[in-house]
Design a protein around this motif. Structure first.
Motif: not given
Length: 201
Positions: A99-110
């Protein structure tokens, strides 16, 4: 246009026919009982069996927890699904990495769903104040950051304790194991939501 006044939660596994649909439907049922119309839980798979219904043994588990198993079609995870999602709950650490690789901006909510449940337990022990009556949605949108802040206090003794095992194609015992690993996390999240939700007037 989608309403901004909804907390959007996405659950993620591989095929999107076993683990993530159980999490989706059980969480939705539980959160609807907290505040109907406030939470929207959906799911997707990193290698989804697109269009497939929920696997029958998992459908039975969903119904055990008060959820609906019908009207479901597996979806392939896309970057667009991640945008605008307030909280992403994956079934394994590998899924979280994807998930984070697909969209790094979600790091802090995944998070994996099991680690997130542990973090909520820590948060509840440290601060028992309920959410504000006027902005439950906003309060939940800040929850991932607050949970991440106590990650160091909620570490698993074994990395495997962050994951929910995949039962697909295995014996009935594998489905029981999945339920045993997933259900406590779902129930912990719903319990946290109940305990922190402001009383409706």
């Amino acid at each position: 246009m989608e309403s901004p006044s909804i907390v959007r939660i996405l659950t993620v596994c591989t095929g999107n026919i076993c683990r993530s649909p159980v999490a989706e439907r059980a969480l939705q049922a539980g959160l609807d009982a907290v505040r109907a119309g406030t939470f929207q839980v959906q799911s997707a798979g990193t290698y989804a069996m697109t269009g497939s219904p929920i696997h029958l043994p998992c459908a039975r588990i969903i119904e055990t927890y008060g959820g609906r198993s019908g009207g479901f079609a597996a979806r392939q995870l896309t970057p667009g699904m991640l945008r605008g999602t307030d909280l992403i709950l994956t079934m394994t650490s590998t899924h979280r990495s994807e998930v984070v690789r697909m969209d790094p901006s979600v790091l802090k909510r995944a998070f994996t769903i099991r680690e997130f449940a542990r973090m909520l337990t820590v948060l509840e022990e440290r601060d028992s104040r309920p959410a504000p009556e006027t902005d439950l949605v906003g309060w939940w949108r800040t929850l991932p950051a607050r949970a991440a802040g106590v990650r160091h206090l909620a570490l698993a003794s074994d990395a495997a304790d962050n994951d929910v095992a995949d039962p697909y194609g295995l014996a009935p015992e594998a489905y029981q194991r999945m339920e045993d690993e997933l259900a406590p996390a779902v129930l912990a999240i719903v319990r946290f939501a109940h305990r922190t939700a402001p009383a409706e007037v």
